[in-house]
Design a protein around this motif. Structure first.
Motif, PDB file in Angstrom:
ATOM      1  N   VAL A 120      -8.919   8.286   1.650  1.00  0.00           N
ATOM      2  CA  VAL A 120      -8.206   9.548   1.907  1.00  0.00           C
ATOM      3  C   VAL A 120      -6.863   9.277   2.566  1.00  0.00           C
ATOM      4  N   TRP A 124      -6.380  12.471  11.193  1.00  0.00           N
ATOM      5  CA  TRP A 124      -7.164  13.682  11.338  1.00  0.00           C
ATOM      6  C   TRP A 124      -6.331  14.769  12.013  1.00  0.00           C
ATOM      7  N   LYS A 128      -6.819  18.862   7.854  1.00  0.00           N
ATOM      8  CA  LYS A 128      -7.751  17.912   7.236  1.00  0.00           C
ATOM      9  C   LYS A 128      -9.151  18.050   7.830  1.00  0.00           C
ATOM     10  N   TRP A 132     -12.530  18.916   5.840  1.00  0.00           N
ATOM     11  CA  TRP A 132     -13.672  18.013   5.940  1.00  0.00           C
ATOM     12  C   TRP A 132     -14.939  18.759   6.369  1.00  0.00           C
ATOM     13  N   PHE A 139     -14.152  16.881   0.159  1.00  0.00           N
ATOM     14  CA  PHE A 139     -13.000  16.258   0.809  1.00  0.00           C
ATOM     15  C   PHE A 139     -12.910  14.779   0.454  1.00  0.00           C
TER      16      PHE A 139
END
Length: 223
Positions: A120, A124, A128, A132, A139
């Protein structure tokens, strides 16, 4: 005897047909759909889009009303696999202390992340993490995480706010500004404030009027 049996069977069949018809008609009449305008507000959900699907408010809006206490309570669902204390050990999943702002699938004491999550990339951030927690497998297809996700949008925001408070403390994103208010004095009717009306302005003192009758009267008086 046969005629009597046939009569009973015929009435039974007719009754079944009538019952079926009533069931279909009532199903069509009382068919339940999401109302165009909801009678009460559901946190984190806005009005439906033109396609009928519920439109989820941006994470920045939901974070503005996030509840850390509720986030901590919801996080208990995750504690079967994760710890979140500083220096906590990895379990089935990695320790989540100071995760917000950290590289995705990086660090965490050498935890063995899946290749799907490693692929990915990035860090974070709030968007995102929201994606997720909505659906981990969507994701990062192929992730080892078996958790199905948190369907409630505001609950996700609460959990994210709690995660952020545990060692990350990133500044929350600014919520989108509300629609700009109309400029003062730019009214379009006689009742608007400011007196800037859409009708023609009243002539100033000493200026000739555009009204023919008033003009004629003024000429007679020698004005």
């Amino acid at each position: 005897m046969d005629n009597r049996f046939n009569t009973i069977a015929g009435w039974a069949l007719a009754g079944g047909i009538v019952a079926l018809g009533l069931s279909i008609a009532s199903g069509m009449y009382f068919h339940a759909e999401r109302p165009e305008h909801m009678g009460y507000v559901i946190e984190g959900v806005e009005e439906a889009s033109e396609g009928g699907a519920a439109v989820v408010a941006p994470i920045a809006v939901r974070l503005a009303s996030a509840d850390l206490g509720k986030g901590e309570a919801s996080f208990k669902k995750c504690m079967a696999c994760h710890t979140i204390n500083s220096g906590g050990a990895n379990g089935i999943g990695p320790n989540l202390y100071a995760t917000m702002g950290e590289g995705i699938a990086e660090g965490k004491g050498g935890f063995a992340f899946s290749d799907a999550l490693k692929g990915v990339g990035g860090k974070w951030d709030f968007d995102k993490m929201d994606a997720w927690l909505t659906n981990p497998r969507k994701f990062a297809a192929g992730t080892k995480m078996t958790f199905a996700g948190i369907p409630d949008a505001q609950e996700r925001a609460n959990v994210i706010a709690y995660l952020n408070s545990q060692g990350s403390n990133l500044p929350l994103p600014a919520a989108p500004a509300a629609g700009a208010a109309p400029a003062e004095g730019n009214a379009t009717d006689d009742h608007a404030a400011g007196g800037n009306l859409s009708n023609e302005a009243t002539p100033a003192a000493g200026m000739p009027s555009k009204d023919p009758a008033a003009k004629e009267q003024a000429e007679k008086k020698g004005v």
